[in-house]
Design a protein around this motif. Structure first.
Motif, PDB file in Angstrom:
ATOM      1  N   ARG A  54       2.256   1.614  -3.436  1.00  0.00           N
ATOM      2  CA  ARG A  54       1.245   2.057  -4.400  1.00  0.00           C
ATOM      3  C   ARG A  54       0.967   3.553  -4.226  1.00  0.00           C
ATOM      4  NH1 ARG A  54      -3.672   3.271  -4.723  1.00  0.00           N
ATOM      5  NH2 ARG A  54      -4.084   3.007  -2.517  1.00  0.00           N
ATOM      6  N   ARG A  55       0.857   3.974  -2.964  1.00  0.00           N
ATOM      7  CA  ARG A  55       0.537   5.379  -2.696  1.00  0.00           C
ATOM      8  C   ARG A  55       1.633   6.332  -3.175  1.00  0.00           C
ATOM      9  NH1 ARG A  55      -0.562   6.327   3.034  1.00  0.00           N
ATOM     10  NH2 ARG A  55      -1.232   4.217   3.460  1.00  0.00           N
ATOM     11  N   GLU A  90       0.834  -1.197   0.000  1.00  0.00           N
ATOM     12  CA  GLU A  90       0.000   0.000   0.000  1.00  0.00           C
ATOM     13  C   GLU A  90       0.881   1.265   0.000  1.00  0.00           C
ATOM     14  OE1 GLU A  90      -2.922   0.523  -0.604  1.00  0.00           O
ATOM     15  OE2 GLU A  90      -3.285   2.550   0.165  1.00  0.00           O
TER      16      GLU A  90
END
Ligand SMILES: Cc1cc2nc3c(=O)[nH]c(=O)nc-3n(C[C@H](O)[C@H](O)[C@H](O)COP(=O)(O)O)c2cc1C
Length: 463
Positions: free
Chosen positions: A455-456, A452
């Motif tokens: 991805r961010r 995550e």
């Protein structure tokens, strides 16, 4: 096409043969010896498997472990490995490699103590008994300090890579003398907190490793091997004296530095004789000459060192040497050699150090993670042949912290949990997309929390 595409032991054995590495890389049929108890110094631990120091770049700005640091060590504590080698921890705030590196001082000591106590408690809760060995890696980052590089001498290739000008000052002998105090002070703090050992870090081209290769430096810390090893020798002697010999001393040692590589994976230009690397053949630094590392290892055990973790390379200048990979880090290059050649180099160096120190110290091996589900079988073969005492994983530790539990439960490692050696963890450490020019790091393919973060930051598109 990834290098690693072996679905069975037979396939990887065939590849090892094809590459002419059968003498260096062998595989056992099952894991047995690695799961037996082992004595390290005066301590008995419950198996011969462990976790290498793995920074998460997630400390607080004043060097304390954060919630993410706790999470990492909780996973190691319940994962089953008996050796937990706590990550690079600076002995002074200026010696940090990044703004989130841990730093041990009077102010932060209580936080380290709490972290260590949690690790022991969790391990005991999961396994019933506390039979692990916990040590702390003490470091000064030298030319890789994030605030201001500290160099022991001018290394043309490494200076160029970091943009260090020819007139940049070199740390003086007096400053090095004073820095010894910081190592001794931190070691005493670690002892007080309850760590089983401290690691006087001499690897990956941080300051003490740079000193090992200080052939061109003038004065008492340069030139001869005796001078180049002076800093570590005196620190170890002082720690021994000031802890009445009760604190176990370990060291993570570069057996081979190698030359620096450029962004295309070619060695940067180097002079001959090559006077800028430890463990390098001066006429051909792409080859190892282990005579000095072996001599130094023999002296280290005479100094009372009980645990030597053998490693190599420079994460900023030769990442393929230190951690054989399938896919390069964002600041790296495609591997210039088959990663199994790198694994074999690790095994060869570790075996030489083990042979030199015999039963006087336990030797920890590195470079296993590339072997994925076969790593424990290779470790077992090395252990049975007396070429290593403890097998530990680095990237494999963050990908697969419970690998020892699975070995105990299933007799093998599970394919869908192993490290893929695709360098996403390094990408997080080095990303420019984060305000701090680094993000906390962990295993992107295996741990949703880091997937995550990755991805961010928009890294999925770039890497
Ligand atoms: C994210 C990351 C953090 C690391 N942190 C440390 C560290 O704190 N100290 C150290 O000596 N090595 C550190 N290393 C190197 C590893 O401990 C290990 O030597 C390397 O990954 C090769 O072993 P492996 O093939 O099992 O991954 C780090 C490597 C990575 C990828």
């Amino acid at each position: 096409m990834p290098f690693f595409r072996y679905r069975s032991l037979d396939e990887i054995v065939a590849e090892v043969e094809r590459l002419g590495l059968s003498e260096q890389i062998k595989f056992a049929d099952k894991v047995n010896e690695l799961l037996k108890p082992l004595k390290v110094g005066e301590r008995k631990i419950w198996n011969s498997l462990g976790y290498h120091p793995m920074e998460g770049c997630d400390g607080t700005s004043d060097g304390r472990p954060s919630a993410l640091t706790w999470r990492r060590y909780e996973r190691f504590a319940s994962g089953g490995g008996a050796l937990i080698w706590f990550e690079a921890t600076a002995v002074t705030p200026e010696g940090r490699a990044n703004p989130r590196q841990l730093c041990l001082t009077d102010e932060t000591a209580k936080d380290f103590e709490a972290l260590l106590n949690m690790v022991r408690k969790v391990h005991k809760e999961v396994f019933g008994e506390e039979r692990i060995l916990c040590g702390l890696q003490l470091t000064h980052s030298g030319r890789y300090c994030f605030e201001k590089p500290v160099i022991a001498y001018h290394d043309p290739a490494l200076d160029k890579k970091r943009g260090i000008p020819p007139d940049y000052p070199v740390i003086s002998d007096d400053e090095l003398d004073r820095l010894q105090d910081a190592f001794v002070q931190a070691a005493k703090l670690a002892w007080k907190i309850g760590f089983d050992f401290v690691d006087i870090k001499q690897c990956h081209r941080y300051l003490l490793n740079e000193l090992l290769a200080a052939k061109t430096r003038k004065g008492k810390y340069g030139g001869s091997l005796e001078n180049r090893t002076r800093f570590a020798r005196e620190v170890i002697q002082r720690i021994r004296d000031e802890t009445d010999g009760k604190l176990m001393i370990a060291t993570r040692l570069n057996a081979y530095d190698g030359p620096a590589f450029d962004s295309t994976g070619k060695p940067m230009e180097y002079p001959r004789p090559f006077l800028y690397g430890f463990g390098c053949d001066e006429n051909d630094p792409l080859a190892m000459d282990l005579s000095e590392p072996v001599q130094w290892a023999k002296e280290l055990v005479q100094l009372g060192v009980k645990l030597i973790n053998v490693t190599m390379g420079n994460p900023y200048a030769s990442p393929h040497i230190g951690r054989p990979f399938d896919k390069p880090p964002i600041d790296g290059y495609e591997p210039p050699e088959h990663p199994l050649v790198g694994v074999a180099r690790h095994f060869t160096a570790t075996a030489a150090i083990k042979q030199a120190v015999g039963s006087q110290a336990a030797v920890v091996g590195t470079g296993y993670s590339f072997l994925r589900q076969f790593l424990a079988l290779a470790g077992e073969a090395n252990k049975r042949a007396g070429l290593v005492d403890i097998v530990a994983v680095g990237r494999g530790a963050i990908a697969y912290p419970d690998y020892v539990r699975d070995l105990l439960q299933h007799g093998q490692l599970l394919v869908n949990k192993v490290c893929l050696a695709v360098s996403f963890c390094t990408a997080l450490m080095r990303t420019k997309e984060h305000p701090l020019k680094q993000a906390p790091t962990g295993c992107v393919p295996r741990d949703p929390l880091y997937a995550e973060i990755y991805r961010r930051l928009g890294l999925t598109k770039r890497h």
